[in-house]
Design a protein around this motif. Structure first.
Motif, PDB file in Angstrom:
ATOM      1  N   LEU A  54       0.722  -1.284  -0.067  1.00 21.22           N
ATOM      2  CA  LEU A  54       0.078   0.078  -0.221  1.00 21.22           C
ATOM      3  C   LEU A  54       0.876   1.224   0.012  1.00 21.22           C
ATOM      4  CD1 LEU A  54      -1.459   1.427   3.313  1.00 21.22           C
ATOM      5  CD2 LEU A  54       0.239  -0.524   3.406  1.00 21.22           C
ATOM      6  N   GLY A  72       0.430   4.639   1.924  1.00 20.01           N
ATOM      7  CA  GLY A  72      -0.448   5.259   2.977  1.00 20.01           C
ATOM      8  C   GLY A  72      -1.014   6.639   2.550  1.00 20.01           C
ATOM      9  N   GLY A  73      -1.403   7.539   3.333  1.00 17.14           N
ATOM     10  CA  GLY A  73      -1.600   8.854   2.928  1.00 17.14           C
ATOM     11  C   GLY A  73      -0.359   9.739   2.541  1.00 17.14           C
ATOM     12  N   ASP A  88      -5.235   4.946  -0.441  1.00 14.01           N
ATOM     13  CA  ASP A  88      -6.446   5.786  -0.270  1.00 14.01           C
ATOM     14  C   ASP A  88      -7.009   6.879  -1.090  1.00 14.01           C
ATOM     15  OD1 ASP A  88      -6.911   4.944   2.873  1.00 14.01           O
ATOM     16  OD2 ASP A  88      -4.759   5.471   2.688  1.00 14.01           O
ATOM     17  N   PHE A 112      -8.958   1.933  -0.695  1.00 15.41           N
ATOM     18  CA  PHE A 112      -9.560   1.912   0.534  1.00 15.41           C
ATOM     19  C   PHE A 112     -10.657   2.981   0.778  1.00 15.41           C
ATOM     20  CE2 PHE A 112      -4.781   1.365   1.282  1.00 15.41           C
ATOM     21  CZ  PHE A 112      -4.795  -0.123   0.956  1.00 15.41           C
ATOM     22  N   ARG A 166     -12.762  12.436  11.704  1.00 14.34           N
ATOM     23  CA  ARG A 166     -12.977  11.650  10.613  1.00 14.34           C
ATOM     24  C   ARG A 166     -14.568  11.848   9.953  1.00 14.34           C
ATOM     25  NH1 ARG A 166      -9.560   6.190   9.873  1.00 14.34           N
ATOM     26  NH2 ARG A 166      -9.738   6.982   7.608  1.00 14.34           N
ATOM     27  N   LYS A 203     -15.248   0.260   4.718  1.00 14.37           N
ATOM     28  CA  LYS A 203     -14.336   0.641   5.894  1.00 14.37           C
ATOM     29  C   LYS A 203     -15.176   1.638   6.979  1.00 14.37           C
ATOM     30  CE  LYS A 203     -11.083   4.334   4.362  1.00 14.37           C
ATOM     31  NZ  LYS A 203      -9.823   4.648   4.133  1.00 14.37           N
ATOM     32  N   HIS A 204     -14.993   1.598   8.201  1.00 25.13           N
ATOM     33  CA  HIS A 204     -14.044   0.854   9.100  1.00 25.13           C
ATOM     34  C   HIS A 204     -15.140  -0.096   9.707  1.00 25.13           C
ATOM     35  CE1 HIS A 204     -11.719   4.572   7.918  1.00 25.13           C
ATOM     36  NE2 HIS A 204     -10.660   3.750   7.763  1.00 25.13           N
ATOM     37  N   MET A 240     -12.448  -3.431   5.627  1.00 26.41           N
ATOM     38  CA  MET A 240     -11.225  -2.868   6.447  1.00 26.41           C
ATOM     39  C   MET A 240     -11.789  -2.985   7.856  1.00 26.41           C
ATOM     40  SD  MET A 240      -8.759   0.178   6.775  1.00 26.41           S
ATOM     41  CE  MET A 240      -8.122   0.206   4.828  1.00 26.41           C
ATOM     42  N   TYR A 284     -10.393   0.766  13.912  1.00 22.12           N
ATOM     43  CA  TYR A 284      -9.139   0.983  15.140  1.00 22.12           C
ATOM     44  C   TYR A 284     -10.225   0.999  16.381  1.00 22.12           C
ATOM     45  CZ  TYR A 284      -5.153   2.776  12.612  1.00 22.12           C
ATOM     46  OH  TYR A 284      -4.028   2.967  11.795  1.00 22.12           O
ATOM     47  N   ASP A 288      -6.417  -2.352   9.564  1.00 20.44           N
ATOM     48  CA  ASP A 288      -5.859  -1.074   9.202  1.00 20.44           C
ATOM     49  C   ASP A 288      -4.396  -0.892   9.795  1.00 20.44           C
ATOM     50  OD1 ASP A 288      -6.024   1.570   8.656  1.00 20.44           O
ATOM     51  OD2 ASP A 288      -7.706   2.195   9.931  1.00 20.44           O
ATOM     52  N   TYR A 289      -3.917   0.186   9.281  1.00 13.41           N
ATOM     53  CA  TYR A 289      -2.564   0.558   9.299  1.00 13.41           C
ATOM     54  C   TYR A 289      -1.969   0.456  10.850  1.00 13.41           C
ATOM     55  CZ  TYR A 289       1.182   3.844   7.550  1.00 13.41           C
ATOM     56  OH  TYR A 289       2.357   4.369   7.259  1.00 13.41           O
ATOM     57  N   MET A 313      -2.282  -5.275   7.409  1.00 19.27           N
ATOM     58  CA  MET A 313      -1.555  -3.864   6.895  1.00 19.27           C
ATOM     59  C   MET A 313      -0.737  -3.489   7.948  1.00 19.27           C
ATOM     60  SD  MET A 313      -3.264  -0.224   6.122  1.00 19.27           S
ATOM     61  CE  MET A 313      -4.629  -0.729   4.971  1.00 19.27           C
ATOM     62  N   GLU A 364      -7.603  11.995  10.294  1.00 17.07           N
ATOM     63  CA  GLU A 364      -7.715  11.306  11.229  1.00 17.07           C
ATOM     64  C   GLU A 364      -7.773  11.818  12.894  1.00 17.07           C
ATOM     65  OE1 GLU A 364      -6.210   7.387  10.709  1.00 17.07           O
ATOM     66  OE2 GLU A 364      -5.512   8.013   8.684  1.00 17.07           O
TER      67      GLU A 364
HETATM   68  C1  BGC Z   1      -6.664   4.688   8.065  1.00 17.95           C
HETATM   69  C2  BGC Z   1      -7.126   4.020   6.847  1.00 17.95           C
HETATM   70  C3  BGC Z   1      -6.368   4.056   5.810  1.00 17.95           C
HETATM   71  C4  BGC Z   1      -5.038   3.481   6.282  1.00 17.95           C
HETATM   72  C5  BGC Z   1      -4.127   3.387   5.087  1.00 17.95           C
HETATM   73  C6  BGC Z   1      -5.314   4.339   8.394  1.00 17.95           C
HETATM   74  O1  BGC Z   1      -4.786   5.395   9.312  1.00 17.95           O
HETATM   75  O2  BGC Z   1      -7.540   4.629   9.370  1.00 17.95           O
HETATM   76  O3  BGC Z   1      -8.554   4.694   6.624  1.00 17.95           O
HETATM   77  O4  BGC Z   1      -6.809   3.409   4.903  1.00 17.95           O
HETATM   78  O5  BGC Z   1      -4.380   4.077   7.283  1.00 17.95           O
HETATM   79  O6  BGC Z   1      -3.529   4.599   4.791  1.00 17.95           O
END
Ligand code: BGC
Ligand code: BGC
Length: 583
Positions: free
Chosen positions: A14, A16-17, A55, A104, A118, A161-162, A209, A212, A244-245, A272, A450
């Motif tokens: 993946l 991530g953001g 994402d 995601f 969120r 998700k989630h 997904m 948390y 999740d991450y 993940m 987040e």
């Molecule tokens: C988020 C998810 C996201 C994942 C991957 C997590 O912190 O809760 O929504 O898909 O990171 O970036």
């Protein structure tokens, strides 16, 4: 690295953001990197194709120059199923162009407390409405189930998700606890909370997904009842469950191996684990060898992942094929941006529309005004209007990606009609004796994602600089009607402005994304407002906890949204002294 993928037989990677390839953040950089990784998987021991996930939560938002759509809360305000499907299609194409087969998204949470960072990722506070819009969006991302389009080379795998309960944590705390017993929570699931997931499964979603959050102190990632019994057995989910991450590391296991055991046993199929992936692989082997995890559970997880890869056509995928290149040409195209602009128009919610003169409301009068000024930090800032999850995880103010600001949209519209419009971020204009018909002040939350978006009730307000900009305009233009355009991912404190007689109109534009002209289309063009408020908005954020039990605390209920002219009876149905009765 491609070497790791090959050596360890890694099945999925993946971003991530904000995690772009080291070479840069263009579509070509992404494609090259992802294709290298995919190629390495083909050359690995088993040769099983690699699944790449990102994402893409409001467009393929990590990559520079893509089309950025309004965040989900705005799409919820638009509540247009057909539009959702069209957006899903476009997002899928822009994702697929990078060689990515999995997003995601969508978030199917329903925020009950806007203190939660969120909230803007949710379509609505009501799970039923989320179910409808989420399903329509998944239909676009994946192609309609049962047709040839489903998961073809123009579409991507969605991820519901989630799972589950994220919008119900105490105080709206991200990753927090839902303070209910298992019985109470089961009753909530049955009374509608599962509906978005049932609808997503019916639509053919193949990945879910886990959230948390905890329920009654137990993290969802180790909750066998929720994952195995409810999602897999009761709802009959045949796809795979992704954690999740780093989330398994929040389970109660005393060491890493124990955390892997708990989540594997609960029903997580794909881990993940962006940093500890090697440890998680070793832990699974150790757990099977010691008999703590059955080989059946591992086979089940593997079968689920393989089934999804087969269904998604990954074994026939041509790495970096010509089709991918063709899709690349459409990324950020005029057509795609036109759809995003439509989404912006439809997402606008008119919250206040007072009479100014000749029995006209400010929104009617605005159509015929020649000289406007625009102020406020969100007036001319792409990054701010896009919010979090844009280029970087948290998002940022400034010129972060391509697009049109709200001001440039207003300017284009005024130029077209031969009027004038000037902009000043802080509301200080030099030619102060110039005649101004109205002031549009665009203000709102700064980007966040987040947990860093969690707020106390007292913090749910405009940034201080925006508050002074409004004052500045009020003082410098005492006789000029003001229209407040908000860019906010959630309800914030606005009672002062609702009560302020100088402010004649209030519009919420939510987090509109890259196509700011959508705002001008409605404010200055011939489009009327169609958006409605998707989340109960209190007069004062201090009253959030009683917003569902005491209607006197509510400023705007769900469904509230005015028109330029009376069409729907909206003006008179709501018991609010500030709502103009055109009777
Ligand atoms: C988020 C998810 C996201 C994942 C991957 C997590 O912190 O809760 O929504 O898909 O990171 O970036
Ligand atoms: C990543 C995000 C992820 C978050 C989880 C960040 O570093 O970029 O994608 O959601 O960590 O905490």
């Amino acid at each position: 690295t491609p070497e790791d993928v090959k050596k360890y037989g890694i099945g999925s990677v993946l971003s991530g953001g904000g995690s772009a390839p080291a070479s840069g953040n263009t579509m070509a950089d992404w494609e090259n990197r992802i294709n290298e990784l995919k190629q390495a998987a083909i050359e690995s021991r088993l040769g099983i194709p690699l699944l790449y996930g990102v994402d893409a939560v409001h467009g393929n938002n990590n990559i520079y120059g893509t089309t950025v759509f309004p965040h989900n809360i705005g799409l919820g305000a638009a509540h247009d199923e057909q539009l959702m499907t069209q957006i899903g299609e476009v997002v899928a194409e822009e994702v697929r162009a990078a060689g990515v087969q999995w997003t995601f998204a969508p978030t199917l949470g329903n925020a009950q407390n806007e203190r939660w960072g969120r909230t803007y990722e949710c379509f609505n506070e009501d799970a039923g409405e989320v179910a409808v819009l989420g399903a329509a969006y998944i239909r676009g991302l994946q192609g309609e189930k049962g047709t040839e389009k489903y998961l073809d080379e123009d579409h991507v795998l969605a991820c519901a998700k989630h799972f589950i309960g994220e919008g119900y944590t105490t105080g709206g705390t991200n990753q927090g606890n839902v303070d209910m017993t298992e019985e109470e929570f089961d009753a909530l699931l049955d009374s509608g909370l599962l509906d978005p997931y049932t609808a997503a499964l019916d639509e053919g979603v193949l990945t879910v997904m886990i959230s948390y959050n905890s329920v009654d102190g137990v993290k969802c990632h180790e909750n066998k009842h929720l994952i195995q019994e409810v999602l897999k057995d009761q709802l009959g989910f045949q796809g795979f469950v992704v954690s999740d991450y780093n989330a398994i590391q929040q389970t109660s296991g005393k060491n890493y191996k124990e955390q892997v055991r708990l989540s594997l046993d609960a029903g997580v199929d794909l881990f993940m684990e962006p940093y500890t992936w090697q440890d998680s692989m070793q832990a699974i082997i150790d757990l099977v060898e010691s008999g703590e995890i059955s080989m059946d559970r591992v086979d089940d997880a593997v079968s689920r992942i393989l089934r999804v890869k087969f269904e998604a056509g990954m074994f026939e995928e041509e790495i970096g094929g010509t089709h991918e290149k063709e899709l690349g040409e459409q990324v950020g195209s005029e057509d795609h941006r036109a759809l995003a602009r439509q989404a912006v128009r439809e997402s606008l919610v008119l919250l206040k529309n007072d009479i100014v003169k000749d029995n006209q409301t400010i929104m009617q009068a605005l159509q015929n005004m020649d000289n406007l000024i625009v102020a406020g930090s969100a007036g001319d800032d792409i990054g701010k209007q896009c919010g979090g999850w844009t280029i970087t995880w948290q998002g940022a103010t400034g010129n972060t990606t391509k697009g049109t600001t709200i001001f440039s949209g207003l300017k284009a519209a005024m130029d077209k009609k031969g009027g004038t419009v000037n902009y000043s971020a802080n509301g200080v204009f030099t030619d102060s004796d110039k005649k101004v018909d109205a002031a549009i002040v665009v203000v709102g939350e700064n980007p966040y994602a987040e947990s860093s978006g969690d707020r106390s009730a007292g913090q749910l307000k405009l940034p201080a600089s925006d508050i002074s900009t409004i004052k500045q305009i009020e003082n410098s233009h005492p006789d000029t009607p003001i229209i407040l355009v908000l860019t906010t991912g959630r309800p914030i404190a606005i009672a002062d402005y609702v009560n302020d007689q100088h402010i004649k109109g209030i519009v919420n534009a939510w987090l509109p994304g890259s196509e700011g002209e959508g705002v001008a289309d409605v404010l200055l063009g011939d489009k009327d407002f169609v958006g409605t408020n998707p989340i109960t908005w209190t007069w004062y954020p201090q009253d959030i906890t009683s917003k569902y039990t005491d209607t006197s605390k509510v400023l705007y209920p769900v469904g509230y949204g005015l028109k330029k002219v009376e069409k729907t009876g909206n003006f008179t149905t709501i018991d609010d002294p500030n709502v103009v009765d055109l009777g």
